[in-house]
Design a protein around this motif. Structure first.
Motif, PDB file in Angstrom:
ATOM      1  N   VAL A  88      17.572 -24.524  -5.733  1.00 13.71           N
ATOM      2  CA  VAL A  88      19.164 -24.150  -5.543  1.00 13.71           C
ATOM      3  C   VAL A  88      19.277 -22.988  -4.222  1.00 13.71           C
ATOM      4  O   VAL A  88      19.930 -23.134  -3.509  1.00 13.71           O
ATOM      5  N   SER A  89      18.354 -22.111  -4.340  1.00 10.33           N
ATOM      6  CA  SER A  89      18.335 -20.896  -3.340  1.00 10.33           C
ATOM      7  C   SER A  89      17.934 -21.501  -1.965  1.00 10.33           C
ATOM      8  O   SER A  89      18.655 -21.210  -0.875  1.00 10.33           O
ATOM      9  N   VAL A  90      16.966 -22.517  -1.974  1.00  8.32           N
ATOM     10  CA  VAL A  90      16.595 -23.143  -0.762  1.00  8.32           C
ATOM     11  C   VAL A  90      17.843 -24.152  -0.051  1.00  8.32           C
ATOM     12  O   VAL A  90      18.375 -23.979   1.085  1.00  8.32           O
ATOM     13  N   ALA A  91      18.434 -24.697  -1.196  1.00  2.46           N
ATOM     14  CA  ALA A  91      19.644 -25.871  -0.795  1.00  2.46           C
ATOM     15  C   ALA A  91      20.821 -24.782  -0.218  1.00  2.46           C
ATOM     16  O   ALA A  91      21.396 -25.236   0.723  1.00  2.46           O
ATOM     17  N   GLU A 166      28.611 -27.084  -2.347  1.00  4.07           N
ATOM     18  CA  GLU A 166      27.550 -26.045  -3.071  1.00  4.07           C
ATOM     19  C   GLU A 166      27.410 -26.362  -4.339  1.00  4.07           C
ATOM     20  O   GLU A 166      26.426 -26.477  -4.928  1.00  4.07           O
ATOM     21  N   LEU A 167      28.513 -26.380  -5.281  1.00  5.17           N
ATOM     22  CA  LEU A 167      28.513 -26.423  -6.559  1.00  5.17           C
ATOM     23  C   LEU A 167      27.936 -27.603  -7.025  1.00  5.17           C
ATOM     24  O   LEU A 167      27.057 -27.592  -7.930  1.00  5.17           O
ATOM     25  N   PHE A 168      28.594 -28.906  -6.720  1.00  6.38           N
ATOM     26  CA  PHE A 168      27.943 -29.960  -7.122  1.00  6.38           C
ATOM     27  C   PHE A 168      26.578 -30.444  -6.747  1.00  6.38           C
ATOM     28  O   PHE A 168      25.973 -31.049  -7.617  1.00  6.38           O
ATOM     29  N   ALA A 169      26.149 -30.062  -5.416  1.00  3.48           N
ATOM     30  CA  ALA A 169      24.784 -30.261  -5.153  1.00  3.48           C
ATOM     31  C   ALA A 169      23.848 -29.491  -6.176  1.00  3.48           C
ATOM     32  O   ALA A 169      22.730 -29.754  -6.556  1.00  3.48           O
ATOM     33  N   ALA A 172      23.432 -31.107  -9.571  1.00  3.47           N
ATOM     34  CA  ALA A 172      22.746 -32.205  -9.358  1.00  3.47           C
ATOM     35  C   ALA A 172      21.352 -31.804  -9.340  1.00  3.47           C
ATOM     36  O   ALA A 172      20.327 -32.325  -9.811  1.00  3.47           O
ATOM     37  N   ILE A 173      20.925 -30.720  -8.585  1.00  2.00           N
ATOM     38  CA  ILE A 173      19.703 -30.265  -8.468  1.00  2.00           C
ATOM     39  C   ILE A 173      19.027 -29.781 -10.017  1.00  2.00           C
ATOM     40  O   ILE A 173      18.024 -29.779 -10.297  1.00  2.00           O
ATOM     41  N   GLY A 174      19.914 -29.095 -10.723  1.00  2.00           N
ATOM     42  CA  GLY A 174      19.658 -28.479 -11.846  1.00  2.00           C
ATOM     43  C   GLY A 174      19.180 -29.549 -12.790  1.00  2.00           C
ATOM     44  O   GLY A 174      18.226 -29.741 -13.532  1.00  2.00           O
ATOM     45  N   ALA A 175      20.133 -30.810 -12.796  1.00  4.65           N
ATOM     46  CA  ALA A 175      19.815 -31.767 -13.636  1.00  4.65           C
ATOM     47  C   ALA A 175      18.538 -32.578 -13.268  1.00  4.65           C
ATOM     48  O   ALA A 175      17.507 -32.726 -14.031  1.00  4.65           O
ATOM     49  N   THR A 176      18.227 -32.597 -12.049  1.00  5.43           N
ATOM     50  CA  THR A 176      17.093 -33.211 -11.283  1.00  5.43           C
ATOM     51  C   THR A 176      15.743 -32.275 -11.813  1.00  5.43           C
ATOM     52  O   THR A 176      14.881 -32.875 -12.354  1.00  5.43           O
TER      53      THR A 176
END
Length: 195
Positions: A88-91, A166-169, A172-176
């Motif tokens: 998430v920090s990278v994204a 940013e929130l929705f991405a 999705a990253i957390g679920a992945t």
């Protein structure tokens, strides 16, 4: 299957935020304005409730696994949180856009509220933890996790100090990353034993 789906959604949302800045910025601005109906006092109350909820979730995720000596599960959750935080920090750093502060300032009339506890990276770690815990808990607790994430996401949108992409991405990253941890370490064996 879930890993592929969440990964595609995360990449698409990140890509939209990264390369479609003009069109997405307008949509985000409209979405932020839509959820900016509450007064600053109500925003502060919502942010406070969300912060308490996040603290309770943290306790509910880590403490039972530690008390029941399920150290393997604890390792899953810690690994998931580290992986999620890193991704998430990278994204988010690649999604930083100069017009963000201007859109937020206009949409919220310059009012800022401390929402560190419901930052997209924190919500992503909660999603990752819930995905990891999914095979270990009953369907009722899984549904409670989904409802909690939805409510925290709505609270974040209402308080709105970050743009929705940013929130929705991040979600999705957390679920992945939760799915990646389960894929790497394995799920609990739920087959009946003989005898």
């Amino acid at each position: 299957m879930r890993l592929g789906t969440f990964a595609v959604v995360a990449v698409v949302l990140w890509g939209l935020g990264r390369w479609a800045e003009q069109s997405i910025g307008g949509i985000e601005s409209d979405l932020v304005r839509l959820f900016s109906f509450a007064s600053p006092q109500v925003d502060r109350i919502i942010a406070g409730i969300a912060q308490v909820t996040v603290a309770l979730i943290t306790i509910a995720v880590f403490v039972p696994a530690f008390i029941t000596k399920r150290y393997r599960l604890l390792g899953y959750i810690i690994t998931g949180n580290i992986l999620t935080g890193t991704l998430v920090s990278v994204a988010l750093s690649s999604l930083s856009r100069p017009e963000v502060s201007r859109i937020i300032h206009e949409a919220t009339n310059g009012i800022t509220i401390d929402t560190t506890a419901i930052h997209p990276s924190v919500l992503a770690e909660i999603v990752s933890s819930f995905v990891i815990l999914g095979p270990f808990v009953s369907p009722r607790w899984r549904r409670a996790g989904v409802v909690t994430v939805v409510l925290l996401t709505l609270a974040r949108l209402i308080v709105s100090t970050n743009l929705p992409t940013e929130l929705f991405a991040s979600l999705a990253i957390g679920a992945t990353s939760g799915c990646v941890v389960l894929l790497l370490y394995g799920r609990p064996d739920q087959r009946p034993t003989i005898g």
